[in-house]
Scaffold this motif. Sequence first.
Motif, PDB file in Angstrom:
ATOM      1  N   ARG A 116       8.671  14.388   2.625  1.00 59.64           N
ATOM      2  CA  ARG A 116       9.665  13.321   2.773  1.00 59.64           C
ATOM      3  C   ARG A 116       9.012  11.940   2.708  1.00 59.64           C
ATOM      4  O   ARG A 116       9.505  11.039   2.026  1.00 59.64           O
ATOM      5  N   LEU A 117       7.909  11.756   3.432  1.00 59.56           N
ATOM      6  CA  LEU A 117       7.274  10.441   3.442  1.00 59.56           C
ATOM      7  C   LEU A 117       6.704  10.071   2.074  1.00 59.56           C
ATOM      8  O   LEU A 117       6.776   8.911   1.666  1.00 59.56           O
ATOM      9  N   LYS A 118       6.153  11.033   1.349  1.00 58.48           N
ATOM     10  CA  LYS A 118       5.613  10.741   0.018  1.00 58.48           C
ATOM     11  C   LYS A 118       6.709  10.333  -0.971  1.00 58.48           C
ATOM     12  O   LYS A 118       6.423   9.708  -1.987  1.00 58.48           O
ATOM     13  N   ALA A 119       7.964  10.682  -0.660  1.00 57.07           N
ATOM     14  CA  ALA A 119       9.089  10.331  -1.531  1.00 57.07           C
ATOM     15  C   ALA A 119       9.921   9.168  -0.986  1.00 57.07           C
ATOM     16  O   ALA A 119      10.869   8.744  -1.637  1.00 57.07           O
ATOM     17  N   ASP A 120       9.577   8.642   0.168  1.00 60.19           N
ATOM     18  CA  ASP A 120      10.368   7.599   0.822  1.00 60.19           C
ATOM     19  C   ASP A 120       9.972   6.214   0.307  1.00 60.19           C
ATOM     20  O   ASP A 120       8.806   5.817   0.407  1.00 60.19           O
ATOM     21  N   ALA A 121      10.935   5.469  -0.225  1.00 58.27           N
ATOM     22  CA  ALA A 121      10.653   4.164  -0.834  1.00 58.27           C
ATOM     23  C   ALA A 121      10.045   3.173   0.153  1.00 58.27           C
ATOM     24  O   ALA A 121       9.099   2.449  -0.191  1.00 58.27           O
ATOM     25  N   ALA A 122      10.564   3.103   1.370  1.00 54.81           N
ATOM     26  CA  ALA A 122      10.039   2.158   2.358  1.00 54.81           C
ATOM     27  C   ALA A 122       8.600   2.506   2.736  1.00 54.81           C
ATOM     28  O   ALA A 122       7.745   1.621   2.852  1.00 54.81           O
ATOM     29  N   PHE A 123       8.323   3.802   2.929  1.00 47.28           N
ATOM     30  CA  PHE A 123       6.958   4.215   3.269  1.00 47.28           C
ATOM     31  C   PHE A 123       6.012   3.969   2.089  1.00 47.28           C
ATOM     32  O   PHE A 123       4.877   3.536   2.285  1.00 47.28           O
ATOM     33  N   LEU A 124       6.483   4.229   0.881  1.00 48.27           N
ATOM     34  CA  LEU A 124       5.666   3.951  -0.304  1.00 48.27           C
ATOM     35  C   LEU A 124       5.319   2.469  -0.381  1.00 48.27           C
ATOM     36  O   LEU A 124       4.190   2.106  -0.718  1.00 48.27           O
ATOM     37  N   GLN A 125       6.281   1.619  -0.054  1.00 48.11           N
ATOM     38  CA  GLN A 125       6.058   0.178  -0.140  1.00 48.11           C
ATOM     39  C   GLN A 125       5.042  -0.306   0.889  1.00 48.11           C
ATOM     40  O   GLN A 125       4.174  -1.107   0.564  1.00 48.11           O
ATOM     41  N   VAL A 126       5.119   0.168   2.131  1.00 50.31           N
ATOM     42  CA  VAL A 126       4.235  -0.362   3.178  1.00 50.31           C
ATOM     43  C   VAL A 126       2.903   0.381   3.297  1.00 50.31           C
ATOM     44  O   VAL A 126       1.926  -0.198   3.763  1.00 50.31           O
ATOM     45  N   ALA A 127       2.856   1.658   2.898  1.00 53.14           N
ATOM     46  CA  ALA A 127       1.619   2.440   3.073  1.00 53.14           C
ATOM     47  C   ALA A 127       1.162   3.109   1.783  1.00 53.14           C
ATOM     48  O   ALA A 127       0.244   3.926   1.811  1.00 53.14           O
ATOM     49  N   GLY A 128       1.801   2.802   0.675  1.00 50.24           N
ATOM     50  CA  GLY A 128       1.391   3.391  -0.594  1.00 50.24           C
ATOM     51  C   GLY A 128       1.528   4.904  -0.638  1.00 50.24           C
ATOM     52  O   GLY A 128       0.874   5.558  -1.435  1.00 50.24           O
ATOM     53  N   GLY A 129       2.349   5.464   0.265  1.00 50.02           N
ATOM     54  CA  GLY A 129       2.530   6.910   0.302  1.00 50.02           C
ATOM     55  C   GLY A 129       1.349   7.654   0.907  1.00 50.02           C
ATOM     56  O   GLY A 129       1.277   8.868   0.822  1.00 50.02           O
ATOM     57  N   ARG A 130       0.422   6.924   1.543  1.00 49.19           N
ATOM     58  CA  ARG A 130      -0.771   7.558   2.100  1.00 49.19           C
ATOM     59  C   ARG A 130      -0.451   8.196   3.456  1.00 49.19           C
ATOM     60  O   ARG A 130      -0.287   7.499   4.449  1.00 49.19           O
ATOM     61  N   ILE A 131      -0.370   9.519   3.457  1.00 49.20           N
ATOM     62  CA  ILE A 131      -0.132  10.312   4.663  1.00 49.20           C
ATOM     63  C   ILE A 131      -1.165  11.435   4.657  1.00 49.20           C
ATOM     64  O   ILE A 131      -1.310  12.124   3.654  1.00 49.20           O
ATOM     65  N   TYR A 132      -1.887  11.577   5.751  1.00 49.45           N
ATOM     66  CA  TYR A 132      -2.968  12.556   5.820  1.00 49.45           C
ATOM     67  C   TYR A 132      -2.846  13.426   7.063  1.00 49.45           C
ATOM     68  O   TYR A 132      -2.307  13.004   8.081  1.00 49.45           O
ATOM     69  N   ASP A 133      -3.435  14.607   6.957  1.00 52.15           N
ATOM     70  CA  ASP A 133      -3.685  15.450   8.118  1.00 52.15           C
ATOM     71  C   ASP A 133      -5.067  15.049   8.660  1.00 52.15           C
ATOM     72  O   ASP A 133      -5.237  14.793   9.839  1.00 52.15           O
ATOM     73  N   ASP A 134      -6.037  14.964   7.757  1.00 52.39           N
ATOM     74  CA  ASP A 134      -7.398  14.554   8.087  1.00 52.39           C
ATOM     75  C   ASP A 134      -7.815  13.526   7.031  1.00 52.39           C
ATOM     76  O   ASP A 134      -8.189  13.897   5.918  1.00 52.39           O
ATOM     77  N   PRO A 135      -7.705  12.236   7.349  1.00 52.04           N
ATOM     78  CA  PRO A 135      -7.976  11.216   6.328  1.00 52.04           C
ATOM     79  C   PRO A 135      -9.432  11.244   5.861  1.00 52.04           C
ATOM     80  O   PRO A 135     -10.339  11.525   6.644  1.00 52.04           O
ATOM     81  N   PRO A 136      -9.637  10.974   4.584  1.00 54.73           N
ATOM     82  CA  PRO A 136     -11.014  10.907   4.085  1.00 54.73           C
ATOM     83  C   PRO A 136     -11.744   9.706   4.689  1.00 54.73           C
ATOM     84  O   PRO A 136     -11.114   8.744   5.146  1.00 54.73           O
ATOM     85  N   ASP A 137     -13.057   9.735   4.686  1.00 55.65           N
ATOM     86  CA  ASP A 137     -13.852   8.637   5.255  1.00 55.65           C
ATOM     87  C   ASP A 137     -13.566   7.306   4.557  1.00 55.65           C
ATOM     88  O   ASP A 137     -13.662   6.252   5.176  1.00 55.65           O
ATOM     89  N   ASN A 138     -13.210   7.361   3.283  1.00 54.81           N
ATOM     90  CA  ASN A 138     -12.962   6.139   2.512  1.00 54.81           C
ATOM     91  C   ASN A 138     -11.464   5.851   2.348  1.00 54.81           C
ATOM     92  O   ASN A 138     -11.074   5.179   1.395  1.00 54.81           O
ATOM     93  N   ALA A 139     -10.640   6.335   3.276  1.00 52.68           N
ATOM     94  CA  ALA A 139      -9.190   6.125   3.174  1.00 52.68           C
ATOM     95  C   ALA A 139      -8.864   4.640   3.135  1.00 52.68           C
ATOM     96  O   ALA A 139      -9.424   3.845   3.889  1.00 52.68           O
ATOM     97  N   VAL A 140      -7.952   4.286   2.248  1.00 53.68           N
ATOM     98  CA  VAL A 140      -7.490   2.903   2.112  1.00 53.68           C
ATOM     99  C   VAL A 140      -6.446   2.642   3.195  1.00 53.68           C
ATOM    100  O   VAL A 140      -5.532   3.438   3.395  1.00 53.68           O
ATOM    101  N   PHE A 141      -6.601   1.534   3.903  1.00 48.02           N
ATOM    102  CA  PHE A 141      -5.614   1.126   4.911  1.00 48.02           C
ATOM    103  C   PHE A 141      -4.492   0.377   4.234  1.00 48.02           C
ATOM    104  O   PHE A 141      -4.725  -0.272   3.214  1.00 48.02           O
ATOM    105  N   PRO A 142      -3.288   0.382   4.745  1.00 47.88           N
ATOM    106  CA  PRO A 142      -2.811   1.162   5.883  1.00 47.88           C
ATOM    107  C   PRO A 142      -2.464   2.587   5.450  1.00 47.88           C
ATOM    108  O   PRO A 142      -2.246   2.863   4.269  1.00 47.88           O
ATOM    109  N   TYR A 143      -2.378   3.475   6.429  1.00 48.45           N
ATOM    110  CA  TYR A 143      -1.958   4.846   6.165  1.00 48.45           C
ATOM    111  C   TYR A 143      -1.407   5.459   7.455  1.00 48.45           C
ATOM    112  O   TYR A 143      -1.511   4.866   8.522  1.00 48.45           O
TER     113      TYR A 143
END
Length: 135
Positions: free
Chosen positions: A14-41
């Motif tokens: 749902r979040l990866k398809a949500d327009a508002a979340f895509l706009q503010v976080a670029g669709g970045r949702i993780y269980d375990d974020p990578p060390d080089n994850a781009v903020f915000p997420y």
Amino acid sequence: MSPEYELQGAIVARLKADAAFLQVAGGRIYDDPPDNAVFPYATIGEAQFIRDDATCISGGDVYLTMHAWSRAVGYPEVRRVADAVAESLHLAPLALPTNHLVSIMHRQTRVFRDPDGLTSHAVIDFAASVHKPLA
């Protein structure tokens, strides 16, 4: 399949398809974020299932914590990400593969600075009621 696991999959989709979340976080949702994850997420956090069976119904409540992270100055960006998560999921009609989601409700959001002094952090709490379909 566990309701927590199914709920996590539905939330990520749902979040990866949500327009508002895509706009503010670029669709970045993780269980375990990578060390080089781009903020915000946002991340999927802790979950707890409390069984509450009744006559002819097997189910209970899932208490799920999500997190939002930002390195922008101040709290506005992390608040926007947290709000996008909360608005997308509150009362969302999520379909689960083997369980039935009765409801998911945003309970509260807390925002604070992490101990590193750089990262703004939001903790977003949800409660979901789930049932197993009757056979």
